[in-house]
Design a protein around this motif. Structure first.
Motif, short mmCIF file in Angstrom:
data_model
loop_
_atom_site.label_atom_id
_atom_site.label_comp_id
_atom_site.label_asym_id
_atom_site.label_seq_id
_atom_site.Cartn_x
_atom_site.Cartn_y
_atom_site.Cartn_z
N HIS A 49 41.29 51.89 46.58
CA HIS A 49 41.00 50.50 46.22
C HIS A 49 41.87 50.09 45.03
CE1 HIS A 49 38.83 47.14 44.43
NE2 HIS A 49 38.17 46.99 45.57
N ASN A 50 41.90 50.93 43.99
CA ASN A 50 42.73 50.65 42.80
C ASN A 50 44.21 50.61 43.15
OD1 ASN A 50 40.79 50.29 40.87
ND2 ASN A 50 40.84 52.40 40.14
N ALA A 51 44.67 51.54 43.98
CA ALA A 51 46.09 51.59 44.35
C ALA A 51 46.50 50.31 45.08
CB ALA A 51 46.36 52.80 45.23
N ILE A 52 45.64 49.84 45.98
CA ILE A 52 45.95 48.62 46.72
C ILE A 52 45.93 47.41 45.79
CG2 ILE A 52 45.07 47.04 48.49
CD1 ILE A 52 44.21 49.61 50.05
N SER A 53 44.92 47.33 44.93
CA SER A 53 44.76 46.17 44.04
C SER A 53 45.81 46.11 42.94
CB SER A 53 43.38 46.20 43.39
OG SER A 53 42.38 46.14 44.36
N ARG A 54 46.18 47.25 42.37
CA ARG A 54 47.04 47.26 41.19
C ARG A 54 48.50 47.62 41.47
NH1 ARG A 54 42.26 47.29 39.39
NH2 ARG A 54 41.26 47.80 37.47
N CYS A 55 48.77 48.15 42.64
CA CYS A 55 50.12 48.64 42.92
C CYS A 55 50.68 48.07 44.22
CB CYS A 55 50.11 50.17 42.95
SG CYS A 55 51.70 50.93 43.20
N GLY A 59 48.87 41.00 42.68
CA GLY A 59 49.31 39.62 42.55
C GLY A 59 48.56 38.66 43.44
N LYS A 60 48.67 37.39 43.08
CA LYS A 60 47.95 36.32 43.76
C LYS A 60 48.45 36.13 45.19
CE LYS A 60 44.94 33.10 42.47
NZ LYS A 60 43.54 33.48 42.32
N VAL A 61 49.74 36.30 45.42
CA VAL A 61 50.32 36.07 46.73
C VAL A 61 49.77 37.03 47.79
CG1 VAL A 61 52.37 37.51 46.43
CG2 VAL A 61 52.49 35.52 47.91
N ASN A 62 49.41 38.24 47.39
CA ASN A 62 48.89 39.27 48.31
C ASN A 62 47.37 39.28 48.42
OD1 ASN A 62 51.47 40.37 48.96
ND2 ASN A 62 51.46 41.39 46.98
N GLU A 63 46.69 38.39 47.70
CA GLU A 63 45.24 38.44 47.62
C GLU A 63 44.53 38.35 48.98
OE1 GLU A 63 41.88 36.35 44.93
OE2 GLU A 63 43.82 36.78 44.01
N PRO A 64 44.93 37.44 49.90
CA PRO A 64 44.23 37.40 51.20
C PRO A 64 44.34 38.72 51.97
CG PRO A 64 45.56 35.42 50.89
CD PRO A 64 45.90 36.35 49.78
N GLN A 65 45.53 39.31 52.01
CA GLN A 65 45.72 40.58 52.72
C GLN A 65 44.93 41.69 52.04
OE1 GLN A 65 49.77 42.02 52.85
NE2 GLN A 65 49.28 43.58 54.37
N GLU A 71 37.81 44.80 52.52
CA GLU A 71 36.62 44.53 53.33
C GLU A 71 36.50 45.54 54.48
OE1 GLU A 71 35.23 41.01 56.33
OE2 GLU A 71 36.15 40.38 54.43
N GLU A 72 37.61 45.85 55.13
CA GLU A 72 37.61 46.84 56.22
C GLU A 72 37.24 48.23 55.69
OE1 GLU A 72 37.97 46.48 59.56
OE2 GLU A 72 37.99 44.34 59.18
#
Length: 171
Positions: A49-55, A59-65, A71-72
């Motif tokens: 979760h941290n790796a996806i969110s912080r690395c 950023g805002k542009v990747n937030e929907p993905q 969620e999955e």
């Protein structure tokens, strides 16, 4: 009976008496923090979760993905998640779960093969939370300490037929 033997018997007898005196009922119950934790299957959900969110998808542009992937992961009953990178430049492609019986990796979400066998893994990586980056591990064996992996480039070739080219219009 020798004096040492009778002393030993007396010691045992004294021990038995002492142990009955300090019965569990006379000891107050411990109410502090739990010192022993039941062993459980270690999960890397928080690390991924941290790796996806912080690395990977910061950023805002990747937030929907990012939100869709997280969620999955929350819906999944799996304990161990792995990130698939496109290549050694660590471009995020998908999240996989590991089937412990078959050692196959099953795609949870993202772009990549639906199933990946152990022989298809090219390189493996560990995520460092403090440095917010992935580091290659000099091994080919998948284990619970692995957080990401890559597959050989030829597996990325599209199996879909190409779109037909438009024919040039005569002038």
């Amino acid at each position: 009976m020798s004096p040492s033997r009778s002393a030993m018997q007396n010691g045992e007898k004294d021990w038995d008496i002492a142990s009955t005196i300090s019965s569990p009922a006379s000891i107050p119950e411990y109410t502090g923090p739990k010192l022993y934790k039941e062993p459980s299957f270690k999960s890397n959900k928080f690390i991924i979760h941290n790796a996806i969110s912080r690395c990977c998808l910061a950023g805002k542009v990747n937030e929907p993905q990012k939100n869709k992937i997280i969620e999955e992961m929350e819906k999944s009953a799996a304990n161990h998640f792995l990130i698939l990178f496109r290549d050694s430049s660590c471009q995020f492609r998908a999240v996989y779960t590991m089937n412990p019986e078959t050692e196959e990796l099953v795609r949870l979400t993202g772009i990549g093969p639906r199933l990946i066998g152990p022989s298809m893994v090219e390189s493996i990586y560990k995520y460092s939370s403090d440095r917010k980056q992935f580091t290659a591990i000099p091994s080919k064996t998948m284990s619970m300490s692995v957080d990401a992996f890559t597959i050989p480039g030829h597996l990325w070739q599209s199996k879909r037929p190409g779109t037909p080219k438009k024919l040039g219009t005569p002038k």
